[in-house]
Design a protein around this motif. Structure first.
Motif, PDB file in Angstrom:
ATOM      1  N   CYS A 125       0.817   5.755  -0.427  1.00  0.00           N
ATOM      2  CA  CYS A 125      -0.036   6.915  -0.172  1.00  0.00           C
ATOM      3  C   CYS A 125      -0.995   7.117  -1.335  1.00  0.00           C
ATOM      4  O   CYS A 125      -0.580   7.153  -2.499  1.00  0.00           O
ATOM      5  CB  CYS A 125       0.816   8.165   0.039  1.00  0.00           C
ATOM      6  SG  CYS A 125      -0.148   9.690   0.262  1.00  0.00           S
ATOM      7  N   GLU A 126      -2.275   7.242  -1.039  1.00  0.00           N
ATOM      8  CA  GLU A 126      -3.283   7.380  -2.079  1.00  0.00           C
ATOM      9  C   GLU A 126      -3.215   8.720  -2.807  1.00  0.00           C
ATOM     10  O   GLU A 126      -3.851   8.892  -3.841  1.00  0.00           O
ATOM     11  CB  GLU A 126      -4.670   7.196  -1.474  1.00  0.00           C
ATOM     12  CG  GLU A 126      -4.923   5.792  -0.947  1.00  0.00           C
ATOM     13  CD  GLU A 126      -6.352   5.587  -0.500  1.00  0.00           C
ATOM     14  OE1 GLU A 126      -7.110   6.578  -0.446  1.00  0.00           O
ATOM     15  OE2 GLU A 126      -6.714   4.439  -0.212  1.00  0.00           O
ATOM     16  N   ARG A 167      -5.518   3.136   8.671  1.00  0.00           N
ATOM     17  CA  ARG A 167      -6.448   2.008   8.584  1.00  0.00           C
ATOM     18  C   ARG A 167      -7.683   2.249   7.717  1.00  0.00           C
ATOM     19  O   ARG A 167      -8.439   1.310   7.488  1.00  0.00           O
ATOM     20  CB  ARG A 167      -6.925   1.643  10.002  1.00  0.00           C
ATOM     21  CG  ARG A 167      -5.816   1.366  11.008  1.00  0.00           C
ATOM     22  CD  ARG A 167      -5.087   0.069  10.712  1.00  0.00           C
ATOM     23  NE  ARG A 167      -5.973  -1.065  10.832  1.00  0.00           N
ATOM     24  CZ  ARG A 167      -6.267  -1.663  11.985  1.00  0.00           C
ATOM     25  NH1 ARG A 167      -5.740  -1.227  13.118  1.00  0.00           N
ATOM     26  NH2 ARG A 167      -7.082  -2.706  12.003  1.00  0.00           N
ATOM     27  N   TYR A 168      -7.912   3.459   7.252  1.00  0.00           N
ATOM     28  CA  TYR A 168      -9.171   3.763   6.555  1.00  0.00           C
ATOM     29  C   TYR A 168      -8.944   3.739   5.041  1.00  0.00           C
ATOM     30  O   TYR A 168      -8.248   4.605   4.494  1.00  0.00           O
ATOM     31  CB  TYR A 168      -9.664   5.134   6.987  1.00  0.00           C
ATOM     32  CG  TYR A 168     -11.021   5.539   6.456  1.00  0.00           C
ATOM     33  CD1 TYR A 168     -12.139   4.728   6.597  1.00  0.00           C
ATOM     34  CD2 TYR A 168     -11.188   6.773   5.828  1.00  0.00           C
ATOM     35  CE1 TYR A 168     -13.378   5.119   6.141  1.00  0.00           C
ATOM     36  CE2 TYR A 168     -12.421   7.179   5.363  1.00  0.00           C
ATOM     37  CZ  TYR A 168     -13.519   6.345   5.522  1.00  0.00           C
ATOM     38  OH  TYR A 168     -14.757   6.748   5.059  1.00  0.00           O
ATOM     39  N   PRO A 169      -9.519   2.773   4.331  1.00  0.00           N
ATOM     40  CA  PRO A 169      -9.235   2.647   2.886  1.00  0.00           C
ATOM     41  C   PRO A 169      -9.622   3.861   2.051  1.00  0.00           C
ATOM     42  O   PRO A 169      -9.034   4.090   0.992  1.00  0.00           O
ATOM     43  CB  PRO A 169     -10.067   1.409   2.487  1.00  0.00           C
ATOM     44  CG  PRO A 169     -10.227   0.631   3.755  1.00  0.00           C
ATOM     45  CD  PRO A 169     -10.338   1.672   4.841  1.00  0.00           C
ATOM     46  N   ALA A 170     -10.604   4.639   2.510  1.00  0.00           N
ATOM     47  CA  ALA A 170     -11.040   5.820   1.741  1.00  0.00           C
ATOM     48  C   ALA A 170     -10.342   7.093   2.203  1.00  0.00           C
ATOM     49  O   ALA A 170     -10.818   8.197   1.932  1.00  0.00           O
ATOM     50  CB  ALA A 170     -12.553   5.982   1.853  1.00  0.00           C
ATOM     51  N   ARG A 175       0.425   2.242   5.117  1.00  0.00           N
ATOM     52  CA  ARG A 175      -0.528   3.298   5.475  1.00  0.00           C
ATOM     53  C   ARG A 175      -1.181   3.848   4.206  1.00  0.00           C
ATOM     54  O   ARG A 175      -0.585   3.841   3.129  1.00  0.00           O
ATOM     55  CB  ARG A 175       0.174   4.422   6.230  1.00  0.00           C
ATOM     56  CG  ARG A 175       0.697   4.002   7.595  1.00  0.00           C
ATOM     57  CD  ARG A 175       1.696   5.028   8.149  1.00  0.00           C
ATOM     58  NE  ARG A 175       1.137   6.351   8.278  1.00  0.00           N
ATOM     59  CZ  ARG A 175       0.491   6.802   9.363  1.00  0.00           C
ATOM     60  NH1 ARG A 175       0.330   5.997  10.414  1.00  0.00           N
ATOM     61  NH2 ARG A 175       0.031   8.023   9.423  1.00  0.00           N
ATOM     62  N   TYR A 176      -2.399   4.347   4.375  1.00  0.00           N
ATOM     63  CA  TYR A 176      -3.128   4.895   3.221  1.00  0.00           C
ATOM     64  C   TYR A 176      -2.717   6.331   2.912  1.00  0.00           C
ATOM     65  O   TYR A 176      -2.924   6.808   1.790  1.00  0.00           O
ATOM     66  CB  TYR A 176      -4.631   4.824   3.474  1.00  0.00           C
ATOM     67  CG  TYR A 176      -5.155   3.409   3.479  1.00  0.00           C
ATOM     68  CD1 TYR A 176      -5.353   2.708   2.292  1.00  0.00           C
ATOM     69  CD2 TYR A 176      -5.428   2.760   4.679  1.00  0.00           C
ATOM     70  CE1 TYR A 176      -5.819   1.402   2.295  1.00  0.00           C
ATOM     71  CE2 TYR A 176      -5.901   1.448   4.693  1.00  0.00           C
ATOM     72  CZ  TYR A 176      -6.085   0.782   3.501  1.00  0.00           C
ATOM     73  OH  TYR A 176      -6.548  -0.520   3.506  1.00  0.00           O
ATOM     74  N   VAL A 208     -16.836   2.317   9.765  1.00  0.00           N
ATOM     75  CA  VAL A 208     -15.743   1.386   9.456  1.00  0.00           C
ATOM     76  C   VAL A 208     -14.978   1.008  10.720  1.00  0.00           C
ATOM     77  O   VAL A 208     -14.631  -0.155  10.928  1.00  0.00           O
ATOM     78  CB  VAL A 208     -14.795   2.009   8.413  1.00  0.00           C
ATOM     79  CG1 VAL A 208     -13.570   1.127   8.192  1.00  0.00           C
ATOM     80  CG2 VAL A 208     -15.530   2.228   7.095  1.00  0.00           C
ATOM     81  N   ILE A 264       0.847  -1.188   0.000  1.00  0.00           N
ATOM     82  CA  ILE A 264       0.000   0.000   0.000  1.00  0.00           C
ATOM     83  C   ILE A 264       0.884   1.239   0.000  1.00  0.00           C
ATOM     84  O   ILE A 264       1.832   1.339   0.779  1.00  0.00           O
ATOM     85  CB  ILE A 264      -0.915   0.019   1.235  1.00  0.00           C
ATOM     86  CG1 ILE A 264      -1.860  -1.188   1.214  1.00  0.00           C
ATOM     87  CG2 ILE A 264      -1.729   1.311   1.281  1.00  0.00           C
ATOM     88  CD1 ILE A 264      -2.752  -1.291   2.417  1.00  0.00           C
TER      89      ILE A 264
END
Length: 207
Positions: free
Chosen positions: A4-5, A122-125, A14-15, A92, A2
């Motif tokens: 950084c988005e 922890r939050y996918p969005a 981490r997201y 969530v 994963i």
């Protein structure tokens, strides 16, 4: 793996990377003040005694700014977006809990701000949440100006509780803001009498 988005940086699962997690926290902290500043753009500028008292000018008032109303009105886009994210994060993280009551933009921003570390990890969005917060911030700044106005220190709260104890918390406002609520005791300074009392007791303390 994963990443950084928002920037694609490797984040050890981490997201959001640390930089964007910090930026999200800052954006959430900024929204309530921007919301308050937007309220001053709904109606014509007011004038006041010693820059504190609020008195509506005579004559017809200008139409409401519909862009501001849509963004920051009582049921505006800004509050609706942030409160919906607060509900989803809680869903969530704690799926066994019922949806939280909607208590306004400031409370939702404060709640999300305290959960930023969990959101980033922890939050996918998390990326979508951050993007929407920054879109709201940019939309507000396009109206109030960038950088956002700085809060002015007015003095200390003079409200007295049932036992005769003076609150004493610091009172601040944004330029042009004619209604201020103490963040400690929740007393509202709004009428000319409120502002005169505040000014009077600040002057006595200075003397």
């Amino acid at each position: 793996m994963i990443t950084c988005e928002l920037c694609g940086e490797e984040t050890s699962g981490r997201y959001l990377c640390e930089r964007h997690a910090v930026a999200l926290a800052k954006g959430l902290a900024a929204l309530p003040d921007l919301h308050a500043e937007l309220a001053a753009h709904l109606v014509p500028a007011r004038r006041g005694m010693a820059e504190y008292t609020a008195a509506a000018p005579p004559g017809p008032r200008s139409p409401l700014n519909e862009d501001v109303l849509d963004l920051a009105g009582p049921h505006g886009h800004m509050a609706a977006v942030v409160e919906s994210w607060r509900e989803d994060v809680q869903r969530v993280r704690w799926p066994e809990r019922s949806a939280p009551p909607r208590t306004g933009l400031a409370a939702a921003c404060r709640w999300l701000g305290m959960e930023v570390e969990w959101i980033a990890a922890r939050y996918p969005a998390a990326g979508d949440l951050a993007r929407e917060v920054w879109e709201l911030e940019r939309a507000a700044l396009s109206i109030v100006g960038d950088p956002a106005p700085q809060r002015q220190r007015l003095g200390t709260c003079v409200a007295v509780d049932g036992e005769g104890v003076v609150c004493g918390a610091v009172i601040t406002r944004l330029p042009g803001q004619s209604r201020v609520q103490c963040r400690w005791c929740s007393y509202v300074y709004e009428s000319e009498r409120d502002w005169l009392l505040l000014l009077h007791f600040q002057a006595k303390e200075a003397a």
